[in-house]
Design a protein around this motif. Structure first.
Motif, PDB file in Angstrom:
ATOM      1  N   LEU A 381       0.975  -1.485  -0.010  1.00 43.26           N
ATOM      2  CA  LEU A 381      -0.407   0.045   0.102  1.00 43.26           C
ATOM      3  C   LEU A 381       0.524   1.527   0.008  1.00 43.26           C
ATOM      4  CD1 LEU A 381      -3.238  -0.296   2.741  1.00 43.26           C
ATOM      5  CD2 LEU A 381      -3.228  -0.405   0.097  1.00 43.26           C
ATOM      6  N   HIS A 382       0.608   2.055  -0.419  1.00 38.83           N
ATOM      7  CA  HIS A 382       1.582   3.578  -0.753  1.00 38.83           C
ATOM      8  C   HIS A 382       0.671   4.509   0.378  1.00 38.83           C
ATOM      9  CE1 HIS A 382       3.194   3.569  -4.073  1.00 38.83           C
ATOM     10  NE2 HIS A 382       2.415   2.837  -4.750  1.00 38.83           N
ATOM     11  N   THR A 383       1.322   4.012   1.548  1.00 46.52           N
ATOM     12  CA  THR A 383       1.247   5.211   3.008  1.00 46.52           C
ATOM     13  C   THR A 383       1.938   5.349   4.019  1.00 46.52           C
ATOM     14  OG1 THR A 383       0.671   3.090   4.441  1.00 46.52           O
ATOM     15  CG2 THR A 383      -1.343   3.795   3.501  1.00 46.52           C
ATOM     16  N   ASN A 384       2.284   6.715   4.072  1.00 49.93           N
ATOM     17  CA  ASN A 384       3.680   6.893   4.851  1.00 49.93           C
ATOM     18  C   ASN A 384       3.690   6.122   5.857  1.00 49.93           C
ATOM     19  OD1 ASN A 384       3.598   9.454   3.151  1.00 49.93           O
ATOM     20  ND2 ASN A 384       1.774  10.708   4.465  1.00 49.93           N
ATOM     21  N   ASN A 385       2.644   5.754   6.625  1.00 43.75           N
ATOM     22  CA  ASN A 385       3.754   4.733   8.219  1.00 43.75           C
ATOM     23  C   ASN A 385       2.455   3.803   8.759  1.00 43.75           C
ATOM     24  OD1 ASN A 385       1.167   5.568  10.017  1.00 43.75           O
ATOM     25  ND2 ASN A 385       2.305   7.358   9.616  1.00 43.75           N
ATOM     26  N   ALA A 386       2.510   2.764   8.722  1.00 46.99           N
ATOM     27  CA  ALA A 386       2.558   1.825   8.831  1.00 46.99           C
ATOM     28  C   ALA A 386       0.669   1.910   9.802  1.00 46.99           C
ATOM     29  CB  ALA A 386       2.820   0.976  10.856  1.00 46.99           C
ATOM     30  N   ALA A 387       0.131   2.856  11.168  1.00 50.24           N
ATOM     31  CA  ALA A 387      -0.537   2.668  11.145  1.00 50.24           C
ATOM     32  C   ALA A 387      -1.766   3.267  10.015  1.00 50.24           C
ATOM     33  CB  ALA A 387      -0.572   3.983  12.480  1.00 50.24           C
ATOM     34  N   GLY A 388      -1.153   4.387   8.820  1.00 50.51           N
ATOM     35  CA  GLY A 388      -2.102   4.562   7.808  1.00 50.51           C
ATOM     36  C   GLY A 388      -2.465   3.678   7.029  1.00 50.51           C
ATOM     37  N   ALA A 389      -1.887   2.446   7.357  1.00 46.35           N
ATOM     38  CA  ALA A 389      -2.565   1.260   6.517  1.00 46.35           C
ATOM     39  C   ALA A 389      -3.762   1.098   6.280  1.00 46.35           C
ATOM     40  CB  ALA A 389      -0.911   0.209   5.924  1.00 46.35           C
ATOM     41  N   ILE A 390      -3.951   0.714   8.105  1.00 50.02           N
ATOM     42  CA  ILE A 390      -5.192   0.218   8.376  1.00 50.02           C
ATOM     43  C   ILE A 390      -5.936   1.444   8.199  1.00 50.02           C
ATOM     44  CG2 ILE A 390      -6.642   0.174  10.424  1.00 50.02           C
ATOM     45  CD1 ILE A 390      -4.168  -1.176  11.714  1.00 50.02           C
ATOM     46  N   ALA A 391      -6.337   2.877   8.274  1.00 44.91           N
ATOM     47  CA  ALA A 391      -6.672   3.958   7.835  1.00 44.91           C
ATOM     48  C   ALA A 391      -6.944   3.619   6.781  1.00 44.91           C
ATOM     49  CB  ALA A 391      -6.539   5.135   8.373  1.00 44.91           C
ATOM     50  N   ARG A 392      -5.869   3.494   5.958  1.00 43.61           N
ATOM     51  CA  ARG A 392      -7.028   2.993   4.379  1.00 43.61           C
ATOM     52  C   ARG A 392      -7.560   2.164   4.072  1.00 43.61           C
ATOM     53  NH1 ARG A 392      -6.920   5.603  -0.411  1.00 43.61           N
ATOM     54  NH2 ARG A 392      -6.615   4.556  -1.928  1.00 43.61           N
TER      55      ARG A 392
END
Length: 538
Positions: A381-392
């Motif tokens: 996934l293209h997210t800035n950090n690990a927590a952002g993947a869940i939100a994505r």
């Protein structure tokens, strides 16, 4: 060019002229220091064909390394072209000689600027007629000047370990830049009026439409540099000052990395290794383009036993061939998307599935459903950090209970440049630097390293890269939190309480270990701190 014609003529039959001396040297040559005169005047095609390599002259005689007596007749031809007597020096076998030939021609000093200067009086129509794809970039003596210019830029890019070449037309000049270890550097400035001919040459190589200049195009080709096979992904884009071209270089002969070589800490590697050996669930690797996500996934797949497990991948593109693993190239134009490909793959009785990227809701839903039905799924996934993947995933419309029930872990990563070991110097951390890095006061006086730049690193101070990682493991407390549709800030705070190391903290560990520099840590982890509250919601 005259030397090339001469030696090609001589290759067809015997020739009169200077010959090699009658005596031979029967010895094993371990250090094959190639003669610059030989490399300049003798094409690599001739050297490879006959298995010969001229060495530095001794007392007016040039020793020529040969692997067998069958190559001795070529020495007369070499002697004629060079105008100097030669003598054979036998080596043990042909393999090291072949490697030395490739190295000698591949490590020539860059002559791009020289070629550019020699193009001023070349007729454009002649250049266009001569455009053709070169089989080997090291063998370019017979090519047209523009062809030779493009080939030499590609050759230099490979030598400098560049991942991309940018050809950018500006209002008053043409700029060529190389991306090396993730950073763009100015390379050369060809004459502005060569843009169309350079772009045409590249389009011919990529089998693109040379007449279409108003629309963006994509192309691809494969070239050889000695023993290296390099895939080129070509993209052209019309701009106000002409067509802009970017070439992505992928060295197909480069080796694959193992997990232990990526730069993970011992704790993170042990945890990640445990995750990838689960029987089912989904594991995500996140980060921006060019952060090494595919390399990490390939390393993870290599840790699995492909003899006992049926492992299939869906990729765009297939970057490396993995032994024992079935790899499929997706193509939106042909209707083979990640989502449709995943439906087909599920009918192939897979144990492990690698989906190159989750781009939309359909792919995300299919990947999660696959993980819930007994398959281990890897994706990015293209997210800035690990927590952002869940939100994505939640933003894509995936129900929180499905994310909580299927997700095993998220690995966020970046790449930092490694400091050049040859020119690095010790540096003592100052109070100002401690504040910038969010390091505690007791670290004042700690020694780190900075680099001056040298020939090995092309005066950049860096050579190669390594990863920094942030591993978020999904355990029972985190599953309960995800089921409540939390903000990414809450997810990160919970993960930090569970012992997760952030990207900034991992980068600081590399800094204190002497692997990178202060500037590199600040550049790569800009906006990332150890503070729990400093996490941006998507």
């Amino acid at each position: 060019m005259d030397e090339l014609k001469t030696i090609e003529t001589l290759s067809a039959g015997s020739a009169d002229g200077p010959t090699h001396v009658s005596s031979t040297v029967s010895e094993t040559t371990r250090d094959l220091a190639a003669s610059s005169l030989f490399v300049k005047r003798v094409p690599i095609s001739f050297a490879r064909r006959f298995g010969v390599l001229g060495l530095e002259q001794r007392n007016g005689v040039m020793p020529v390394a040969v692997a067998s007596s069958e190559s001795l007749h070529a020495l007369d031809k070499v002697s004629t072209v060079l105008g100097t007597p030669t003598e054979p020096v036998f080596v043990d076998d042909r393999a090291p000689l072949h490697e030395a030939i490739n190295q000698a021609y591949g490590l020539q000093e860059s002559v791009v600027d020289e070629v550019i200067r020699g193009l001023d009086d070349v007729d454009a129509s002649v250049l266009m007629d001569q455009l053709s794809a070169a089989d080997d970039l090291l063998d370019n003596d017979s090519s047209s000047p523009v062809t030779r210019l493009v080939d030499l830029m590609l050759l230099d890019a490979v030598k400098r370990r560049a991942s991309d070449i940018h050809i950018q037309p500006l209002e008053d000049h043409l700029q060529v830049r190389l991306r090396i270890d993730g950073v763009l550097y100015d390379y050369v400035r060809p004459p502005r009026d060569l843009l169309d001919r350079i772009v045409t040459r590249i389009k011919v190589m990529g089998k693109m439409n040379i007449a279409e200049k108003r629309l963006a195009q994509d192309g691809r080709t494969t070239v050889m540099v000695g023993e290296k096979i390099v895939d080129l992904r070509i993209s052209s884009l019309p701009t106000s000052f002409g067509e802009r071209v970017v070439l992505r270089l992928l060295d197909k002969s480069a080796r694959l990395y193992r997990l232990c070589e990526l730069g993970m800490s011992a704790a993170d590697m042990a945890s990640f290794d445990r995750l990838i050996r689960q029987s089912h669930g989904i594991i995500l690797v996140t980060g921006p383009t060019g952060s090494g996500k595919s390399t990490t996934l390939y390393a993870a797949l290599q840790e699995l036993d492909c003899k006992e497990l049926n492992i299939l991948t869906l990729e765009d593109p297939i970057e490396y061939q993995l032994s024992g693993i079935s790899q499929t190239q997706v193509s939106d134009k042909k209707g083979m998307t990640f989502a449709t490909g995943l439906r087909t793959v599920l009918r192939q009785d897979p144990d492990v599935i690698m989906v190159g990227e989750i781009r939309d809701k359909d792919t995300a839903r299919m990947a999660i459903q696959s993980s819930l039905t007994g398959h281990l799924v890897f994706s990015t996934l293209h997210t800035n950090n690990a927590a952002g993947a869940i939100a994505r995933l939640l933003d894509l419309g995936i129900e929180p209970y499905l994310v909580a029930g299927s997700l095993l872990g998220v690995l966020a990563q970046r790449l930092v440049r490694k400091i050049c070991a040859r020119c690095r110097n010790e540096h003592v951390l100052t109070q100002d630097e401690l504040q910038k890095l969010d390091l505690p006061g007791h670290c004042a006086g700690v020694t780190v390293y900075e680099a001056d730049g040298c020939d090995q690193c092309h005066s950049t101070g860096y050579y190669d890269r390594l990863g920094i990682f942030e591993l978020l493991q999904i355990k029972t407390p985190m599953r309960d939190l995800i089921a409540g549709n939390p903000r990414s800030t809450e997810i990160k705070q919970s993960a930090r309480r569970g012992g997760m190391t952030t990207l900034r903290e991992d980068a600081l560990g590399k800094l204190l270990a002497g692997d990178t520099t202060i500037e590199e840590v600040l550049r790569v982890t800009h906006g990332e701190t150890s503070d729990d509250a400093d996490t941006l919601d998507p």
